[in-house]
Design an enzyme around this catalytic site. Structure first.
Site, PDB file in Angstrom:
ATOM      1  N   LYS A 133      -5.697 -10.115  -4.996  1.00 33.95           N
ATOM      2  CA  LYS A 133      -4.573 -10.271  -5.930  1.00 33.95           C
ATOM      3  C   LYS A 133      -4.178 -11.752  -5.955  1.00 33.95           C
ATOM      4  O   LYS A 133      -4.978 -12.591  -6.372  1.00 33.95           O
ATOM      5  CB  LYS A 133      -3.441  -9.314  -5.545  1.00 33.95           C
ATOM      6  CG  LYS A 133      -3.874  -7.841  -5.606  1.00 33.95           C
ATOM      7  CD  LYS A 133      -2.735  -6.894  -5.358  1.00 33.95           C
ATOM      8  CE  LYS A 133      -3.132  -5.441  -5.516  1.00 33.95           C
ATOM      9  NZ  LYS A 133      -3.601  -4.805  -4.297  1.00 33.95           N
ATOM     10  N   ARG A 185     -12.651  -8.086  -4.046  1.00 26.34           N
ATOM     11  CA  ARG A 185     -11.937  -6.844  -3.789  1.00 26.34           C
ATOM     12  C   ARG A 185     -12.214  -6.397  -2.364  1.00 26.34           C
ATOM     13  O   ARG A 185     -13.338  -6.002  -2.038  1.00 26.34           O
ATOM     14  CB  ARG A 185     -12.376  -5.770  -4.771  1.00 26.34           C
ATOM     15  CG  ARG A 185     -12.146  -6.146  -6.210  1.00 26.34           C
ATOM     16  CD  ARG A 185     -12.322  -4.982  -7.123  1.00 26.34           C
ATOM     17  NE  ARG A 185     -11.145  -4.156  -7.090  1.00 26.34           N
ATOM     18  CZ  ARG A 185     -10.084  -4.334  -7.890  1.00 26.34           C
ATOM     19  NH1 ARG A 185     -10.087  -5.288  -8.784  1.00 26.34           N
ATOM     20  NH2 ARG A 185      -9.042  -3.559  -7.793  1.00 26.34           N
ATOM     21  N   THR A 234      -4.534  -6.570   0.617  1.00 30.01           N
ATOM     22  CA  THR A 234      -5.798  -6.679  -0.097  1.00 30.01           C
ATOM     23  C   THR A 234      -6.091  -8.173  -0.227  1.00 30.01           C
ATOM     24  O   THR A 234      -5.243  -9.026   0.083  1.00 30.01           O
ATOM     25  CB  THR A 234      -5.731  -6.037  -1.498  1.00 30.01           C
ATOM     26  OG1 THR A 234      -4.610  -6.567  -2.192  1.00 30.01           O
ATOM     27  CG2 THR A 234      -5.614  -4.532  -1.399  1.00 30.01           C
ATOM     28  N   TYR A 260     -26.813  -3.835   7.341  1.00 24.90           N
ATOM     29  CA  TYR A 260     -25.878  -2.911   8.006  1.00 24.90           C
ATOM     30  C   TYR A 260     -25.334  -3.561   9.269  1.00 24.90           C
ATOM     31  O   TYR A 260     -26.105  -4.113  10.058  1.00 24.90           O
ATOM     32  CB  TYR A 260     -26.587  -1.604   8.380  1.00 24.90           C
ATOM     33  CG  TYR A 260     -26.090  -0.434   7.577  1.00 24.90           C
ATOM     34  CD1 TYR A 260     -24.740  -0.071   7.644  1.00 24.90           C
ATOM     35  CD2 TYR A 260     -26.929   0.301   6.753  1.00 24.90           C
ATOM     36  CE1 TYR A 260     -24.252   0.984   6.907  1.00 24.90           C
ATOM     37  CE2 TYR A 260     -26.450   1.357   6.008  1.00 24.90           C
ATOM     38  CZ  TYR A 260     -25.110   1.707   6.086  1.00 24.90           C
ATOM     39  OH  TYR A 260     -24.632   2.740   5.353  1.00 24.90           O
ATOM     40  N   ASP A 271       3.113  -4.470   3.986  1.00 28.95           N
ATOM     41  CA  ASP A 271       1.996  -4.395   3.028  1.00 28.95           C
ATOM     42  C   ASP A 271       2.237  -5.509   2.005  1.00 28.95           C
ATOM     43  O   ASP A 271       3.034  -5.371   1.080  1.00 28.95           O
ATOM     44  CB  ASP A 271       1.976  -3.022   2.356  1.00 28.95           C
ATOM     45  CG  ASP A 271       0.782  -2.854   1.420  1.00 28.95           C
ATOM     46  OD1 ASP A 271       0.213  -3.875   0.998  1.00 28.95           O
ATOM     47  OD2 ASP A 271       0.438  -1.695   1.109  1.00 28.95           O
ATOM     48  N   GLU A 293     -22.534  -2.130  11.508  1.00 31.25           N
ATOM     49  CA  GLU A 293     -21.466  -1.355  12.149  1.00 31.25           C
ATOM     50  C   GLU A 293     -21.106  -1.979  13.494  1.00 31.25           C
ATOM     51  O   GLU A 293     -21.974  -2.321  14.286  1.00 31.25           O
ATOM     52  CB  GLU A 293     -21.901   0.104  12.299  1.00 31.25           C
ATOM     53  CG  GLU A 293     -21.924   0.793  10.948  1.00 31.25           C
ATOM     54  CD  GLU A 293     -22.412   2.228  11.007  1.00 31.25           C
ATOM     55  OE1 GLU A 293     -22.766   2.712  12.090  1.00 31.25           O
ATOM     56  OE2 GLU A 293     -22.434   2.866   9.948  1.00 31.25           O
TER      57      GLU A 293
HETATM   58  N1  DSN Z   1      -3.384  -0.907  -7.848  1.00 27.16           N
HETATM   59  C1  DSN Z   1      -2.568  -1.904  -7.198  1.00 27.16           C
HETATM   60  C2  DSN Z   1      -1.613  -2.542  -8.139  1.00 27.16           C
HETATM   61  O1  DSN Z   1      -1.936  -2.667  -9.311  1.00 27.16           O
HETATM   62  O2  DSN Z   1      -0.541  -2.948  -7.743  1.00 27.16           O
HETATM   63  C3  DSN Z   1      -1.883  -1.356  -6.004  1.00 27.16           C
HETATM   64  O3  DSN Z   1      -2.763  -0.627  -5.240  1.00 27.16           O
END
Ligand code: DSN
Length: 422
Positions: free
Chosen positions: A231, A237, A228, A56, A202, A58
């Site tokens: 990707k 993730r 994120t 943990y 974003d 925090e």
């Molecule tokens: N779920 C993502 C996507 O597939 O683009 C976006 O949050």
């Protein structure tokens, strides 16, 4: 899954182990075209499954609410330094659990419930958390939405400016989940400045392309970069928020204690490894190859009579409008899945069908590029898509089975990072 690959898991919970093994086989054998997915490296996978999970933490490095942070602080500080170096930003927070919590933290940092916020409409290619109605961000805030021009499928920056000046939103989001074209961050910055809005890019979908120099960077144009990490960036993730020093306190306070508790340290470690990998020359080649493959695939699809939103792509993503094909997106996506080609059904701008049964499919090249497929393979990929969509229209299951066998044969020659060799 062989017992030697995950021996403890196989011994303790063979049922669960069998599900993991089946997923490994599925990921190895299929052609994965979902543009928001990828294959992490074995190193990222290892870092994400370490004993860092047991701790943990925090707070932030040097300012924790729990003792025993000698190693965790070094892990998080390393991830932060690597994010700052890779994206050329003054501050990075690597703790958001994923993209939606990261965006919620931005609202908490810069807006109050009821304030007006502006983003691209979900059916036009935006994201739920950019103020869309069914999301908390569209219930707790007054979301106003921009879109793309009918016909061209491109953002109308003059219309965005007019809307921003009329609405004076607290926050403007640029970026989205189904945008096949380059985002003009400078144009958004000038609109946000005129409107007195905080500008958030974003870049979840294109973070890896930005890191590899295959898409312009929002750094220096926007107040906050939200992304994120799993990707095109090819990490675990998770998510990151990056900003100038002036916003650092507000962002950090919003993530913790505003929204989250302890960071997922094992994920932070995976992010650090992914950022290290993304800083290597090979990643520059990867990012450019993703775009080259997408352009080649788009061209091959156009040659086979497909209608592409905006007429093609500048990045990793292609949005196919199946309106003229007599096969709705969901039927096509499910047929492609049976053919070993994994895509998702998606709305297209001005879709006349419902989101759960829309007119389009969304595809992308990050995963196949990670496996080493190149532009010479894209006509073959387009051919499979065309044959599968045609088979879906004719309910021809045997044609889908033939495509599936061909897909499996090709993919067996291109082992995926992080997966066992079959
Ligand atoms: N779920 C993502 C996507 O597939 O683009 C976006 O949050």
């Amino acid at each position: 899954m062989s017992a030697s690959r995950h021996p403890a898991l196989s011994a303790t919970d063979p049922e669960l182990a069998s599900f993991v093994a089946a997923e490994e086989t599925l990921q190895a054998e299929t052609l994965r075209l979902i543009p928001s997915e990828n294959y992490v490296s074995a190193a990222v996978l290892e870092a994400s499954g370490t004993v860092l999970q047991n701790k943990y933490s925090e707070g932030y490095p040097g300012r924790r609410y729990y003792e025993g942070q000698q190693n965790i602080d070094r892990v998080e500080a390393l991830a932060v330094e690597r994010a700052k170096g890779l994206f050329g930003v003054e501050h990075a927070n690597v703790q958001p659990y994923s993209g939606s919590p990261a965006n919620l933290a931005v609202y908490l940092a810069f807006a109050k419930p009821g304030d007006t916020v502006m983003g691209m409409a979900l059916p036009m290619g935006g994201h739920l958390t950019h103020g869309w109605g069914v999301s908390a961000t569209g219930s707790w805030f007054r979301g106003v939405q921009y879109g793309v021009r009918p016909g061209t499928g491109l953002i109308d920056y003059d219309a965005v400016r007019d809307q921003a000046l009329a609405e004076r939103p607290k926050i403007i989001f640029c970026g989205g989940t189904a945008l096949p074209r380059t985002i003009d961050f400078a144009a958004f910055a000038s609109i946000a400045e005129e409107a007195g809005s905080v500008l958030v890019a974003d870049v979840a979908h294109i973070a890896g392309l930005i890191a590899g120099g295959a898409h312009p960077s929002p750094a220096g144009h926007v107040d906050v970069i939200s992304t994120t990490t799993h990707k095109t960036l090819r990490g675990p993730r998770g998510a990151m928020l990056m900003c100038r020093e002036e916003h650092a306190k507000a962002i950090d306070k919003a993530v913790f204690p505003g929204l989250q508790g302890g960071p997922h340290n094992q994920t932070t470690a995976g992010i650090a490894v992914a950022l290290h990998e993304a800083a290597q020359p090979a990643f520059v080649s990867y990012a450019h190859a993703v775009v080259a493959n997408a352009k080649a695939l788009a061209q091959a699809l156009l040659e086979r009579g497909f209608d592409l939103v905006s007429g093609g792509t500048d990045n990793h993503l292609i949005l196919i409008d199946l309106t003229g094909k007599d096969v709705p997106g969901k039927v096509a996506a499910k047929a492609l899945d049976r053919a070993g080609i994994v895509v998702n059904y998606n709305t297209v701008p001005f879709d006349t069908r419902k989101p759960f049964d829309p007119s389009g499919i969304r595809i992308g090249t990050p995963s196949l590029t990670s496996r080493g497929l190149s532009t010479e393979h894209m006509p073959q990929v387009a051919d499979w898509i065309a044959r599968a969509v045609d088979a879906a229209a004719k309910a021809d299951e045997s044609a889908l089975a033939v495509v599936r066998a061909e897909v499996t044969a090709l993919m067996s020659a291109f082992p995926a990072p992080g997966l066992p060799l079959s």
